[in-house]
Design a protein around this motif. Sequence first.
Motif, mmCIF file in Angstrom:
data_model
loop_
_atom_site.group_PDB
_atom_site.id
_atom_site.type_symbol
_atom_site.label_atom_id
_atom_site.label_comp_id
_atom_site.label_asym_id
_atom_site.label_seq_id
_atom_site.Cartn_x
_atom_site.Cartn_y
_atom_site.Cartn_z
ATOM 1 N N ALA A 156 -15.325 5.643 28.363
ATOM 2 C CA ALA A 156 -16.702 5.913 27.798
ATOM 3 C C ALA A 156 -17.729 4.885 27.397
ATOM 4 C CB ALA A 156 -16.687 6.992 26.825
ATOM 5 N N GLY A 157 -17.246 3.775 27.562
ATOM 6 C CA GLY A 157 -17.761 2.468 26.986
ATOM 7 C C GLY A 157 -17.545 1.689 25.745
ATOM 8 N N GLY A 158 -16.658 2.250 25.141
ATOM 9 C CA GLY A 158 -16.092 1.979 23.726
ATOM 10 C C GLY A 158 -16.907 2.195 22.403
ATOM 11 N N GLY A 159 -16.409 2.389 21.466
ATOM 12 C CA GLY A 159 -17.038 2.378 20.065
ATOM 13 C C GLY A 159 -17.750 3.904 20.029
ATOM 14 N N LYS A 160 -17.170 4.897 20.757
ATOM 15 C CA LYS A 160 -17.952 5.972 20.778
ATOM 16 C C LYS A 160 -17.296 7.037 19.548
ATOM 17 C CE LYS A 160 -20.355 5.276 24.580
ATOM 18 N NZ LYS A 160 -21.798 4.791 24.252
ATOM 19 N N LEU A 215 -12.422 13.923 2.508
ATOM 20 C CA LEU A 215 -12.565 14.070 3.782
ATOM 21 C C LEU A 215 -13.369 15.543 4.200
ATOM 22 C CD1 LEU A 215 -9.373 12.969 5.618
ATOM 23 C CD2 LEU A 215 -11.405 11.461 4.887
ATOM 24 N N SER A 216 -13.791 16.095 3.176
ATOM 25 C CA SER A 216 -14.431 17.433 3.485
ATOM 26 C C SER A 216 -15.900 17.587 3.442
ATOM 27 C CB SER A 216 -13.866 18.411 2.512
ATOM 28 O OG SER A 216 -14.172 18.132 0.948
ATOM 29 N N SER A 217 -16.613 16.295 3.572
ATOM 30 C CA SER A 217 -18.158 16.576 3.617
ATOM 31 C C SER A 217 -18.414 16.202 5.245
ATOM 32 C CB SER A 217 -18.875 15.365 2.833
ATOM 33 O OG SER A 217 -18.520 15.586 1.277
ATOM 34 N N PRO A 218 -19.295 16.894 5.706
ATOM 35 C CA PRO A 218 -19.491 16.576 7.242
ATOM 36 C C PRO A 218 -20.096 15.174 7.368
ATOM 37 C CG PRO A 218 -20.046 18.765 6.740
ATOM 38 C CD PRO A 218 -19.719 18.375 5.221
ATOM 39 N N SER A 219 -19.909 14.581 8.305
ATOM 40 C CA SER A 219 -20.422 13.336 8.456
ATOM 41 C C SER A 219 -21.320 13.364 9.677
ATOM 42 C CB SER A 219 -19.333 12.199 8.748
ATOM 43 O OG SER A 219 -18.752 12.772 9.914
ATOM 44 N N GLU A 220 -22.386 12.308 9.643
ATOM 45 C CA GLU A 220 -23.373 12.264 10.773
ATOM 46 C C GLU A 220 -22.757 12.230 12.166
ATOM 47 O OE1 GLU A 220 -26.564 9.632 10.238
ATOM 48 O OE2 GLU A 220 -26.835 10.289 7.865
ATOM 49 N N SER A 221 -21.961 11.361 12.305
ATOM 50 C CA SER A 221 -21.154 11.095 13.336
ATOM 51 C C SER A 221 -19.735 11.251 13.404
ATOM 52 C CB SER A 221 -21.413 9.575 13.939
ATOM 53 O OG SER A 221 -20.542 8.765 13.060
ATOM 54 N N LEU A 222 -19.378 12.053 14.654
ATOM 55 C CA LEU A 222 -17.902 12.560 14.403
ATOM 56 C C LEU A 222 -16.981 11.257 15.268
ATOM 57 C CD1 LEU A 222 -18.405 15.858 15.934
ATOM 58 C CD2 LEU A 222 -17.999 15.241 13.593
ATOM 59 N N THR A 223 -15.873 11.127 14.508
ATOM 60 C CA THR A 223 -14.944 10.187 15.037
ATOM 61 C C THR A 223 -13.782 10.710 15.450
ATOM 62 O OG1 THR A 223 -13.704 9.484 12.810
ATOM 63 C CG2 THR A 223 -15.939 8.346 13.655
ATOM 64 N N ILE A 224 -12.691 9.973 15.864
ATOM 65 C CA ILE A 224 -11.409 10.588 16.162
ATOM 66 C C ILE A 224 -10.504 11.164 14.825
ATOM 67 C CG2 ILE A 224 -10.129 8.354 15.629
ATOM 68 C CD1 ILE A 224 -9.555 11.315 18.480
#
Length: 201
Positions: free
Chosen positions: A77-81, A144-153
Motif C-alpha cells: 500500500a506504499g508503506g507507513g500506513k 491503550l484504551s484511549s482512541p487515537s487519531e490514526s489506527l495502526t497495526i
Amino acid sequence: MLILRSSPASPFGRKVKIAASLLGLSDKIQVVNADTNNPEDTLRQQNPLGKIPTLVLENGDVLYDSRVIVEYLDHLAGGGKIIPNGEKRFLALRNQALADGIADAALLQVYEERWRTEERRDAKWVEHHAGKVQRGLDHAEANLSSPSESLTIGEIALACALGYLDLRFAGKWRESYPKLVSWLADFEARVPAFAKTKVTP
C-alpha cells in the motif's frame, strides 16, 4: 490475486483481513478457508507449519505468520500506513505483540479443552495462560484504551484479540475493563471491516 489461507474464527486471520480493508487491498485478496486439522489440506504444503494465516503471493511465494503478512500488505500500500515509520513504528509493533500475546494465550486455553480429554486437562497450564491474558488486558486498560487519531497495526491486533475473547470466552472480560469496552465500540464504529469479519459463537 493474492490468496489468504485462514479460518473465520482466527483472530490472526481477522487481523490480516481488517488490515487489508484499511489499506484498500481487500479486492486483491481471495480468502480460502483452511482446515489446520486436516493433513490433506494443501495448507501444509503452502506453510510447513500448517498454521494460519498464510498468504500465497501471485508468483507462488508464501508468507507467514500474520505479522509478516501485515508488513507485506503495508508495503504493497506504499508503506507507513498501518505500520508507521520512525519511532512510532516500534510502539505499534510492540502493541501488536501485546495483543497477539493475549490472543495466543487465549487460544492455548481453548486448545487445552479442545485437544485434551477432561481427565488430562491441566488446571495450572490454563491458569498460567489466563494470567497472561489478565495482565495483558490490565496493561491495555491502563495504557491503550484511549482512541487515537490514526489506527495502526497495534489497534487492529488489540481489537481482534478482544473480539476473540468475546467469541470464545463469552465476553467476560467486559465486566472488568470498561475503558476497553468503550475503546472497542469506538474502533468498531470507525472500522466497518470489524463487524464484517465478526463470527458469532
